[in-house]
Design a protein around this motif. Structure first.
Motif, PDB file in Angstrom:
ATOM      1  N   VAL A 169      -4.461  -8.712 -16.231  1.00  0.00           N
ATOM      2  CA  VAL A 169      -5.696  -7.941 -16.108  1.00  0.00           C
ATOM      3  C   VAL A 169      -6.928  -8.821 -15.913  1.00  0.00           C
ATOM      4  O   VAL A 169      -7.824  -8.472 -15.163  1.00  0.00           O
ATOM      5  N   ARG A 170      -6.931  -9.976 -16.584  1.00  0.00           N
ATOM      6  CA  ARG A 170      -8.015 -10.955 -16.371  1.00  0.00           C
ATOM      7  C   ARG A 170      -7.389 -12.327 -16.200  1.00  0.00           C
ATOM      8  O   ARG A 170      -6.276 -12.574 -16.668  1.00  0.00           O
ATOM      9  N   PHE A 209     -12.402  -3.279  -9.603  1.00  0.00           N
ATOM     10  CA  PHE A 209     -12.175  -4.543 -10.310  1.00  0.00           C
ATOM     11  C   PHE A 209     -10.737  -4.721 -10.764  1.00  0.00           C
ATOM     12  O   PHE A 209     -10.362  -5.772 -11.254  1.00  0.00           O
ATOM     13  N   GLN A 254      -1.967   4.631 -18.484  1.00  0.00           N
ATOM     14  CA  GLN A 254      -3.237   4.049 -18.045  1.00  0.00           C
ATOM     15  C   GLN A 254      -4.309   5.117 -17.941  1.00  0.00           C
ATOM     16  O   GLN A 254      -5.489   4.836 -18.010  1.00  0.00           O
ATOM     17  N   HIS A 288      -9.250   8.694 -19.145  1.00  0.00           N
ATOM     18  CA  HIS A 288     -10.245   8.397 -18.102  1.00  0.00           C
ATOM     19  C   HIS A 288     -11.298   9.503 -18.129  1.00  0.00           C
ATOM     20  O   HIS A 288     -10.961  10.684 -18.134  1.00  0.00           O
ATOM     21  N   PRO A 296     -13.119   4.720 -22.001  1.00  0.00           N
ATOM     22  CA  PRO A 296     -13.831   3.561 -21.441  1.00  0.00           C
ATOM     23  C   PRO A 296     -14.927   3.964 -20.457  1.00  0.00           C
ATOM     24  O   PRO A 296     -14.679   4.720 -19.526  1.00  0.00           O
ATOM     25  N   ASP A 302     -14.416   0.635 -23.433  1.00  0.00           N
ATOM     26  CA  ASP A 302     -14.284  -0.690 -22.815  1.00  0.00           C
ATOM     27  C   ASP A 302     -15.509  -0.893 -21.938  1.00  0.00           C
ATOM     28  O   ASP A 302     -15.969   0.059 -21.282  1.00  0.00           O
ATOM     29  N   PHE A 314     -15.567  -7.252 -22.075  1.00  0.00           N
ATOM     30  CA  PHE A 314     -14.937  -8.358 -21.345  1.00  0.00           C
ATOM     31  C   PHE A 314     -15.866  -8.924 -20.283  1.00  0.00           C
ATOM     32  O   PHE A 314     -16.579  -8.165 -19.607  1.00  0.00           O
ATOM     33  N   HIS A 315     -15.809 -10.236 -20.074  1.00  0.00           N
ATOM     34  CA  HIS A 315     -16.439 -10.835 -18.891  1.00  0.00           C
ATOM     35  C   HIS A 315     -15.716 -10.306 -17.659  1.00  0.00           C
ATOM     36  O   HIS A 315     -14.485 -10.270 -17.652  1.00  0.00           O
ATOM     37  N   TYR A 316     -16.449  -9.980 -16.629  1.00  0.00           N
ATOM     38  CA  TYR A 316     -15.801  -9.618 -15.371  1.00  0.00           C
ATOM     39  C   TYR A 316     -14.974 -10.802 -14.865  1.00  0.00           C
ATOM     40  O   TYR A 316     -15.431 -11.941 -14.867  1.00  0.00           O
ATOM     41  N   SER A 317     -13.760 -10.510 -14.413  1.00  0.00           N
ATOM     42  CA  SER A 317     -12.870 -11.547 -13.878  1.00  0.00           C
ATOM     43  C   SER A 317     -12.354 -11.090 -12.516  1.00  0.00           C
ATOM     44  O   SER A 317     -11.698 -10.046 -12.418  1.00  0.00           O
TER      45      SER A 317
END
Ligand code: SAH
Ligand code: SF4
Ligand code: F3S
Length: 451
Positions: free
Chosen positions: A54-55, A170, A208, A244, A269, A309, A340-343
C-alpha cells in the motif's frame, strides 16, 4: 511426504486485516495437504510471507525481511521461501529477479491473493528445485468453500468480499486485489454459525469496501448480510471494516442502530477535508456529502464512534487544503485516525503527477494532525469517566497479569482487574481514568445481551 513427520509451515503476515484473514485461508489449504503449522521460523520447512504494497515503506520492510531469510537460507538450503499477497501480485516475477540484490535467489515461489489453492503444488515443485509463480486474479469469489484455519478464540476475521473497483488515484489495491466480488450471504452465515458453536464471541467482517457487498445469487446487500449475521447469535458481537463514504446507505445505518450486537463503531476514511483534493483523489464524494453522512449516522446512532484514514501531502496539497482537513477532523471529532504520508504507487493515476509536497512539509502536517487528534481522542475519552461500559473480556493486559483487556462496543480498549472473570465473558465496567488511547475501570457486574 511421510505422514508421520508432517512438514512444517511458518507464515509471517504484513498489511491489513484482509491479509490476516487470507493467511488463515493459506493455513487451511496447507493443513488439508498435510502440513503442520509452526510459530517459529527455525523449525520450518516452508516460510511464507504475506505482503503489503500500500505504501513504499510497507514494501521496504518486507524487502529487508527477505534479506534476513536469505541469510537463513544459506544455512538451511532446503527451506522453501514464498512471497504471497499484494507485493507478489504487483511485482510478480520481479520478486525473483536476479538483479534485485536483496531478494534474488531467496524467493522460490510468488503467489498472488487469488491463487492460494495452488500453493501445495507449487511448494511440492519448489522442493524439487523448481521455482514457481501464480498471480492470476479472479473475477469471481474463489475461496467461498474454504473454512479458514483458526485456533479457538474469541474474535474471528471473516472476508466477505474481495477486491476493489473504486480506483482512487493514489491506491494500488485495485491492481493487487483485482475486481470487487462478494461471497454469498449463506456461506458467511454458515461460517458465523460454526464460529458461534465453537464459542467465538465476535466476528469482524472484512472488505476493502464492505458497503458495496452484493450477493449476486440473492441480491442481498451489506445491511441484509449484517442483520442475518446479527441474528445467528445475539450474544456475538459483529464488527466490520472498511466503509466507503460513497456507498453507505441509510438502510445500513438503521440496521446498525437496530441491532444491539452490531457494534457502534464505523471506520469511515475521509482521506482529505479539501474538495479539490478529494476530486483529484477520485474519492467520488465531497466534504458536504461526507458531513451529511456523519450527521445521518449521529442522528440514528447517537453514541457511534467514528475513525478515519487521512493521506497527508497528496500532490498539490496546499496549506489551505491541509487546514481544511484539520478543520474537518476537529468538527467531526473522530475517536481515532490513521494518518499517512502520501506515497506514490506505480500504475496508479497519481503516480504520473509530481509528488510535489516536500518530505519536510508532509512531516510537519502529519505532526500537527497527530497532536490535534491525540487531544480530541483524550477529550472524548474523558467524557466517558463515570459511565458504565459493556466490555467483552478479550485477553490478559500486556502490562499486568492481574488485569484483563477488552473493548467497548465503540472499539475503545479498556483495562480492568481480573477478579474471577474469564476471557469471553461480557462485563460491565465503570470507567475511572483515561488517556488518549485507553480507558481504565472497575468491574461492577456481568452483562447479558437483551436485558
Ligand atoms: N479501502 C479502504 C482503504 C484501504 S488502504 C478505503 O477506501 O478506505 C488503507 C489506507 O491506506 C487508505 O485509507 C489510505 O488512507 C492509505 N493509503 C492508500 N494508498 C496510499 C498511498 N499511496 N499513500 C499513502 N497512503 C495510502
Ligand atoms: Fe483503495 Fe480507494 Fe479501493 Fe479503498 S476504495 S481500496 S482507497 S481504491
Ligand atoms: Fe496492503 Fe494489500 Fe491490504 S496492499 S493494505 S495488504 S489489500
Amino acid at each position: 511426504m511421510n505422514p508421520e513427520t508432517p512438514k512444517k509451515l511458518y507464515v509471517e503476515t504484513y498489511g491489513c486485516q484482509m491479509n490476516v484473514a487470507d493467511t488463515e485461508v493459506v493455513q487451511s489449504v496447507m493443513s488439508k495437504n498435510g502440513f503442520a503449522m509452526t510459530s517459529t521460523m527455525e523449525n520450518a520447512d516452508v516460510i511464507l510471507v504475506n505482503t503489503c504494497s500500500v505504501r513504499d515503506n510497507a514494501e521496504q520492510r518486507i524487502i529487508a525481511r527477505l534479506g534476513d531469510f536469505k541469510h537463513y537460507k544459506k544455512q538451511n538450503p532446503n527451506v522453501v521461501i514464498g512471497v504471497l499477497g499484494c507485493m507478489a501480485e504487483r511485482l510478480r516475477s520481479k520478486m525473483m529477479d536476479e538483479n534485485v540484490q536483496t531478494i534474488n535467489s531467496v524467493v522460490d515461489i510468488v503467489v498472488g491473493p487469488d491463487e492460494y489453492r495452488k500453493l501445495p503444488q507449487l511448494i511440492d515443485e519448489a522442493f524439487d528445485g523448481e521455482k514457481g509463480i501464480a498471480v492470476r486474479l479472479s473475477r469471481v469469489e474463489n475461496y467461498d468453500d474454504i473454512i479458514p484455519f483458526r485456533a479457538d478464540g474469541i474474535s474471528a476475521w471473516i472476508s466477505v468480499m474481495r477486491g476493489c473497483d473504486k480506483f482512487c488515484t493514489f491506491c494500488v489495491v485495485p491492481f493487487t486485489r483485482g475486481r470487487e466480488r462478494s461471497r454469498t450471504v449463506a456461506s458467511v452465515v454458515n461460517e458465523v454459525r460454526e464460529l458461534s458453536s465453537r464459542g467465538f464471541k465476535e466476528v469482524y467482517l472484512l472488505g476493502q469496501n464492505v458497503n458495496s457487498f452484493l450477493d449476486l445469487e440473492t441480491e442481498k446487500d451489506f445491511s441484509d448480510l449484517l442483520s442475518e449475521i446479527a441474528n445467528v447469535d445475539r450474544t456475538m458481537r459483529v464488527r466490520f471494516t472498511t466503509s466507503h463514504p460513497q456507498d453507505m446507505s441509510e438502510k445500513l445505518i438503521r440496521t446498525i442502530a437496530g441491532n444491539e450486537n452490531i457494534c457502534k463503531f464505523i471506520h469511515l476514511p475521509v482521506q482529505s477535508g479539501s474538495d479539490r483534493i478529494l476530486e483529484l483523489m477520485n474519492r467520488t464524494y465531497d466534504s458536504k456529502h461526507y458531513r451529511s453522512l456523519v450527521d445521518k449516522i449521529r442522528k440514528h446512532i447517537p453514541n457511534a464512534s467514528l475513525s478515519t484514514d487521512i493521506i497527508v501531502g497528496f500532490p498539490t496539497e496546499t496549506e489551505e487544503d491541509h487546514q481544511q482537513t484539520m478543520a474537518m477532523m476537529k468538527e467531526i471529532g473522530y475517536d481515532g485516525a490513521f494518518m499517512f504520508h502520501y506515497s506514490p504507487r506505480e500504475n496508479t493515476k497519481a503516480f504520473n503527477w509530481d509528488d510535489d509536497v516536500s518530505q519536510e512539509i508532509k512531516t510537519r502536517r502529519l505532526y500537527e494532525m497527530n497532536e490535534m487528534q491525540r487531544e480530541i481522542s483524550f477529550k472524548l475519552n474523558q467524557k466517558l469517566i463515570g459511565t458504565i461500559e459493556t466490555i467483552l473480556v478479550e485477553s490478559e493486559s500486556k502490562k499486568s497479569s492481574e488485569e484483563f483487556c477488552g473493548r467497548t462496543d465503540t472499539n475503545k480498549t479498556v483495562i480492568f482487574p481480573k477478579e474471577n472473570l474469564k476471557v469471553g465473558d461480557y462485563v460491565q465496567v465503570k470507567i475511572e481514568r483515561v488517556n488518549s488511547a485507553t480507558l481504565f475501570g472497575r468491574v461492577i457486574g456481568n452483562y447479558s445481551f437483551g436485558h
